[in-house]
Design a protein around this motif. Structure first.
Motif, PDB file in Angstrom:
ATOM      1  N   UNK A  59       0.683  -1.183  -0.112  1.00 20.20           N
ATOM      2  CA  UNK A  59       0.090  -0.017  -0.008  1.00 20.20           C
ATOM      3  C   UNK A  59       1.063   1.260   0.004  1.00 20.20           C
ATOM      4  N   UNK A  60       2.101   1.199   0.116  1.00 20.42           N
ATOM      5  CA  UNK A  60       2.941   2.227  -0.032  1.00 20.42           C
ATOM      6  C   UNK A  60       2.829   2.870  -1.405  1.00 20.42           C
ATOM      7  N   UNK A  61       2.284   2.088  -2.446  1.00 16.20           N
ATOM      8  CA  UNK A  61       2.315   2.874  -3.817  1.00 16.20           C
ATOM      9  C   UNK A  61       0.875   2.130  -4.156  1.00 16.20           C
ATOM     10  N   UNK A  62       0.294   3.066  -5.080  1.00 21.97           N
ATOM     11  CA  UNK A  62      -0.930   2.533  -5.557  1.00 21.97           C
ATOM     12  C   UNK A  62      -0.616   1.386  -6.601  1.00 21.97           C
ATOM     13  N   UNK A  63       0.249   1.989  -7.769  1.00 27.34           N
ATOM     14  CA  UNK A  63       0.572   1.159  -8.856  1.00 27.34           C
ATOM     15  C   UNK A  63       2.090   1.084  -8.922  1.00 27.34           C
ATOM     16  N   UNK A  64       2.498   0.017  -9.781  1.00 24.70           N
ATOM     17  CA  UNK A  64       3.712  -0.193 -10.119  1.00 24.70           C
ATOM     18  C   UNK A  64       4.272  -0.373 -11.317  1.00 24.70           C
ATOM     19  N   UNK A  65       5.548  -0.084 -11.549  1.00 27.61           N
ATOM     20  CA  UNK A  65       6.099  -0.192 -13.105  1.00 27.61           C
ATOM     21  C   UNK A  65       7.566  -0.829 -13.020  1.00 27.61           C
ATOM     22  N   UNK A  66       7.674  -1.756 -13.836  1.00 32.66           N
ATOM     23  CA  UNK A  66       8.904  -2.400 -13.740  1.00 32.66           C
ATOM     24  C   UNK A  66       9.282  -2.514 -15.274  1.00 32.66           C
ATOM     25  N   UNK A  67      10.788  -2.593 -15.457  1.00 32.82           N
ATOM     26  CA  UNK A  67      11.380  -2.457 -16.858  1.00 32.82           C
ATOM     27  C   UNK A  67      12.667  -3.125 -16.768  1.00 32.82           C
ATOM     28  N   UNK A  68      12.697  -4.146 -17.859  1.00 27.19           N
ATOM     29  CA  UNK A  68      14.400  -4.709 -18.194  1.00 27.19           C
ATOM     30  C   UNK A  68      14.185  -4.691 -19.463  1.00 27.19           C
ATOM     31  N   UNK A  69      15.275  -5.435 -20.065  1.00 23.28           N
ATOM     32  CA  UNK A  69      15.367  -5.373 -21.468  1.00 23.28           C
ATOM     33  C   UNK A  69      14.136  -5.788 -22.122  1.00 23.28           C
ATOM     34  N   UNK A  70      13.697  -7.092 -21.988  1.00 19.35           N
ATOM     35  CA  UNK A  70      12.534  -7.615 -22.572  1.00 19.35           C
ATOM     36  C   UNK A  70      11.218  -7.405 -21.589  1.00 19.35           C
ATOM     37  N   UNK A  71      11.298  -7.135 -20.519  1.00 24.25           N
ATOM     38  CA  UNK A  71      10.314  -7.272 -19.510  1.00 24.25           C
ATOM     39  C   UNK A  71       9.954  -8.698 -18.920  1.00 24.25           C
ATOM     40  N   UNK A  72      10.438  -9.580 -19.623  1.00 25.21           N
ATOM     41  CA  UNK A  72      10.111 -10.776 -19.061  1.00 25.21           C
ATOM     42  C   UNK A  72      10.593 -11.318 -17.677  1.00 25.21           C
ATOM     43  N   UNK A  73      11.885 -10.980 -17.645  1.00 25.42           N
ATOM     44  CA  UNK A  73      12.419 -11.448 -16.500  1.00 25.42           C
ATOM     45  C   UNK A  73      12.070 -10.737 -15.112  1.00 25.42           C
ATOM     46  N   UNK A  74      11.810  -9.205 -15.182  1.00 26.22           N
ATOM     47  CA  UNK A  74      11.578  -8.461 -14.012  1.00 26.22           C
ATOM     48  C   UNK A  74       9.952  -8.634 -13.776  1.00 26.22           C
ATOM     49  N   UNK A  75       9.123  -9.015 -14.815  1.00 30.21           N
ATOM     50  CA  UNK A  75       7.958  -9.299 -14.605  1.00 30.21           C
ATOM     51  C   UNK A  75       7.653 -10.445 -13.795  1.00 30.21           C
ATOM     52  N   UNK A  76       8.388 -11.556 -14.092  1.00 35.08           N
ATOM     53  CA  UNK A  76       8.420 -12.961 -13.399  1.00 35.08           C
ATOM     54  C   UNK A  76       8.676 -12.482 -11.966  1.00 35.08           C
ATOM     55  N   UNK A  77       9.782 -12.017 -11.854  1.00 34.53           N
ATOM     56  CA  UNK A  77      10.137 -11.694 -10.347  1.00 34.53           C
ATOM     57  C   UNK A  77       9.006 -10.792  -9.646  1.00 34.53           C
ATOM     58  N   UNK A  78       8.554  -9.711 -10.112  1.00 39.30           N
ATOM     59  CA  UNK A  78       7.616  -9.170  -9.580  1.00 39.30           C
ATOM     60  C   UNK A  78       6.274  -9.893  -9.230  1.00 39.30           C
TER      61      UNK A  78
END
Length: 175
Positions: A59-78
Motif C-alpha cells: 500500500x506504499x504505492x498505488x501501482x507499479x512499473x517494472x522495466x528490463x530489456x524485454x520485460x520478461x525477467x523482471x515481470x516474472x520476479x515481480x
C-alpha cells in the motif's frame, strides 16, 4: 490533494529509460518511489522487481512499473510477490485491458524492445485506467488468484489437469 504514488524498478540494462519514465511521471504529477537500480553496473534484476511489487502490495504505492530489456525477467520476479498482479505488455491496448479487466497493479515493459514514447503512453494508460468490476472480470480474477501460492499436489502430478481438460472437451469453459 495527495499525489498518487507509483513504485518503479528496473535492471541495469534500462536505467536510462527508467530515469526518463520517472521524470515523465513526476511531470504528470505522480510521486515516484524509485527502487533501483540506479546505474549500469550488472545486477540481479529480481531484487528490483520484488521491491517494486512489495511497495504496491503493502500500500506504499498505488501501482507499479517494472522495466528490463524485454520485460520478461523482471515481470516474472515481480509476479512472485503474493498480491502482485503483474501484466507484461507491449502496447497501449494491452495496458488498458490489464487494468480494466484483470485489475493488474504492476505493469512490465521491455525497454530494449519498446520505444520510450510508447512506454510513456503504455504507462500513462495503465495508470489512468480504472478496474471495471463486473461478474465476468471477478470470475476471471478468481480463477487466476486460485493459482497463487504453493500447490504441492501439482508437483510431479502428470494428471493434475485431467479434470480441467475433460471439462474443456465437454465445452464447460466459456471464457
Amino acid at each position: 490533494m495527495a499525489k498518487t504514488v507509483i513504485s518503479i524498478g528496473n535492471d541495469h540494462i534500462v536505467t536510462d529509460i527508467k530515469e526518463r519514465i520517472t521524470e515523465h511521471l513526476k511531470e504528470e504529477g505522480y510521486e515516484v518511489i524509485d527502487n533501483g537500480t540506479y546505474d549500469k553496473l550488472r545486477t540481479h534484476y529480481p531484487i528490483y522487481g520484488k521491491k517494486t511489487a512489495e511497495k504496491v502490495v503493502s500500500g506504499e504505492a498505488k501501482l507499479g512499473v517494472v522495466l528490463c530489456g524485454t520485460g520478461v525477467g523482471i515481470s516474472s520476479s515481480a509476479d512472485k510477490v503474493p498480491g502482485a498482479r503483474v501484466a507484461l505488455v507491449r502496447d497501449v491496448a494491452e495496458a488498458e485491458y490489464a487494468r480494466k479487466a484483470l485489475n493488474a497493479n504492476v505493469v512490465a515493459v521491455g525497454g530494449h524492445i519498446t520505444g520510450v514514447d510508447l512506454i510513456k503512453a503504455i504507462v500513462d494508460k495503465f495508470l489512468t485506467t480504472e478496474y471495471e468490476e463486473t461478474p465476468e472480470h471477478e470470475a476471471l480474477i478468481k480463477k487466476i488468484d486460485a493459482l497463487e501460492g504453493p500447490k504441492p499436489e501439482q508437483t510431479g502430478n502428470e494428471h493434475f489437469f485431467d479434470e480441467f481438460e475433460k471439462k474443456w472437451e465437454e465445452g464447460y469453459y466459456h471464457d
